[in-house]
Scaffold this motif. Structure first.
Motif: not given
Lengths: 162, 427
Positions: A142-143, A146, A149-150, B15, B19, B22, B27
């Motif tokens: 997930a990290l 993320s 994505a960022v 976004l 995040l 969570l 999304f």
């Protein structure tokens, strides 16, 4: 251009109506009223093109708040897709109004509506499909996702700025 | 804020919130926006495969006339979903008819035309490029460029017709014209009587003189009338160009020069032009309508200059203004100008000054105040003194009130100059 106006009004009604209904079903009347006011504001300011981004951003913010209140995702997806379409149509109208002469106007309008329709349908469909998919990701994955994505978004924003 | 930036910000904020909380639903909300951006990026043309061609109906026209412009844009590449065109007009040009921009979609190999009609005040105008913006169908991203499409338009001053100007230079040219040459020959004005020479035509025998002295026949002589070299010097020095509320005194000078050139060329003279203050911008002397066109084109581009070439008009080439020819200096006149004009006079030129009056020009734009009449009187005295000095030095001066007709001002002044004998040229 009359058809653009009619579709615009329809999308505004959907953009504020669907989330308002979802919020009302959750019993949050304050936000329902706020969506109603936003709808009138949007239609009222629709000829003043410099406010179109502001109203769209307000609508997205309202939908994001509704998402935080556990409103059904279907209402919100319809709302954000319709808001996107309304914002696009308003920008298209503004662009057409800013020039004295339009060649092949029918073809321009037809192509634009076709593209917008495909984008909205695809966005709604994919988001709906995705809402039924359940994936269990580890924290590390997930990290990484993320971060990608960022970074990707930052890259796109930088490109837009250039 | 641009649309793309706003959309990018909204995506970014959603976004971050997703995040931070969570919460996958944020999304999901992002997906329509991301697809919108993706489709826009995908449909964006990589280049602008368009070439622009400009067609101007005429390259030179006179003030008040209009010119048709056609701009053709040809797509040499793949189809362009949306193209916005704006022709970039040089300053002061006015669109009289039609429009200078459009929005269209352009398929591969096709072309689109933008046509309009232009009007402009005097000047030389250069069209450099046309602004083109292409975008994908949704209009989120666009690419702009200035496509080269060069054209040049010259708007010449419109010359008003003047009555013939009675100039009297010391040197005339060999062709028949309106200036008495102080030589006997073919002409219409009586010049004198001399003794009959064998071969003189009988119709020129002066029978009255012969009646008095039958043994000594006499012949009547007529004065030859010739054309002359005329040099027009238009003062465009920056310090002598007076501007009030967007109106320039130079415009009056330019129109006066155009009218004088037209009148003098119409009378058959050989006319040249020097833009005094613009360095080596001149038109060598010539005759006829073609020369008039050359002079008008040079005047079209006349604007204030700072060049120090020919700063005192001492060393211009003799080919430009032949010695002992007529010079016409069109200038509001500055303090030190009389010395320069005297030097020209000493060199043998017949100097004629047409001076648009800067005082009356400026006063028309000034607000009234208690001290204004006194100030006007002082500058008028100063100017009168300058003109007086020039006249005393044998230079003909016309103080032209620009709100009056140049023709009337010239001929009113000519009458008084004629009486004073200044037009003799050799005085």
């Amino acid at each position: 251009m009359k058809i653009i106006r009619q579709i615009f009004l329809g999308t505004v009604v959907l953009a504020v109506g669907a989330p308002a209904l979802g919020v009302a079903l959750r019993g949050v009347w304050m936000l329902t009223v706020a969506f109603g006011v936003l709808g009138f504001l949007w239609i009222g300011l629709s000829q003043r093109h410099r406010f179109m981004g502001f109203v769209f951003a307000l609508c997205v913010a309202g939908i994001a708040m509704a998402a935080g209140l556990d409103v059904g995702i279907g209402w919100l997806l319809v709302g954000i897709t319709a808001a996107l379409a309304a914002w696009d149509l308003e920008a298209f109208s503004a662009r057409m109004a800013g020039v004295a002469r339009i060649e092949n106007e029918q073809a321009l309008v037809r192509d634009h509506l076709q593209h917008l329709g495909i984008v909205c349908a695809a966005g709604l469909f994919l988001a709906t499909v995705a809402s039924f998919v359940r994936l269990r990701l580890s924290f590390g994955v997930a990290l990484v996702l993320s971060a990608i994505a960022v970074l990707g978004l930052g890259y796109v924003l930088r490109g837009i700025g250039e | 804020m641009s649309r793309s930036l706003l959309l990018g910000l909204l995506i970014f904020v959603l976004l971050i919130i997703g995040l931070a909380l969570l919460d996958g639903r944020f999304f999901l909300l992002l997906m329509p926006l991301l697809i919108y951006v993706g489709v826009a990026l995908w449909g964006m043309p990589d280049t602008i495969p368009v070439r622009a061609y400009r067609d101007l109906q005429t390259i030179a026209l006179q003030e008040g006339d209009s010119a048709a412009m056609t701009l053709k844009l040809v797509n040499n590449g793949s189809a362009i979903p949306v193209m916005e065109v704006h022709d970039l007009l040089p300053g002061r040009l006015r669109v009289a008819e039609g429009i200078t921009g459009l929005v269209t979609t352009l398929s591969s190999g096709s072309a689109v035309e933008v046509a309009y009609t232009l009007e402009a005040p005097r000047g030389a105008y250069e069209f450099q490029s046309v602004s083109v913006m292409v975008s994908e169908t949704l209009g989120l991203f666009h690419r702009s460029a200035r496509l080269p499409a060069y054209a040049r338009l010259i708007v010449m001053p419109r010359a008003r017709r003047l009555r013939p100007l009675p100039i009297r230079p010391r040197r005339t040219l060999g062709f028949a014209g309106p200036i008495p040459s102080r030589q006997s020959g073919v002409g219409v004005d009586f010049y004198g009587v001399r003794e009959y020479q064998p071969g003189d035509p009988l119709r020129r025998v002066n029978w009255r003189a012969m009646a008095r002295r039958p043994d000594h026949p006499h012949t009547t002589e007529f004065e030859q009338e010739r054309i002359a070299d005329v040099g027009l010097i238009l003062d465009v020095r920056r310090q002598s160009v007076l501007e009030m509320q967007g109106t320039s005194l130079l415009e009056h000078g330019v129109h006066a020069t155009a009218a004088l050139a037209e009148s003098l060329l119409h009378d058959g003279h050989r006319v040249g032009l020097l833009l005094y203050g613009r360095g080596i911008e001149w038109v060598f002397p010539g005759y006829g309508r073609l020369q008039n066109e050359r002079i008008l084109r040079a005047l079209a581009g006349a604007g204030p200059g700072d060049s120090q070439v020919f700063a005192s008009l001492d060393f211009f080439p003799a080919r430009l203004f032949p010695p002992r020819s007529q010079l016409i200096f069109i200038s509001p006149l500055m303090d030190g100008d009389y010395q320069m004009l005297f030097r020209l006079r000493v060199q043998g030129y017949a100097v004629f000054v047409v001076s648009p009056d800067p005082v009356s020009f400026e006063v028309a734009y000034l607000r009234s105040s208690p001290l204004l009449p006194l100030a006007i009187r002082l500058v008028q005295l100063e100017r009168r003194l300058l003109l007086q000095q020039l006249r005393q030095g044998g230079i003909c001066c016309v103080n032209w009130q620009v709100h009056q007709s140049l023709d009337d001002s010239l001929h009113t002044a000519m009458k008084s100059i004629w009486h004073a004998g200044l037009l003799s040229g050799s005085k």
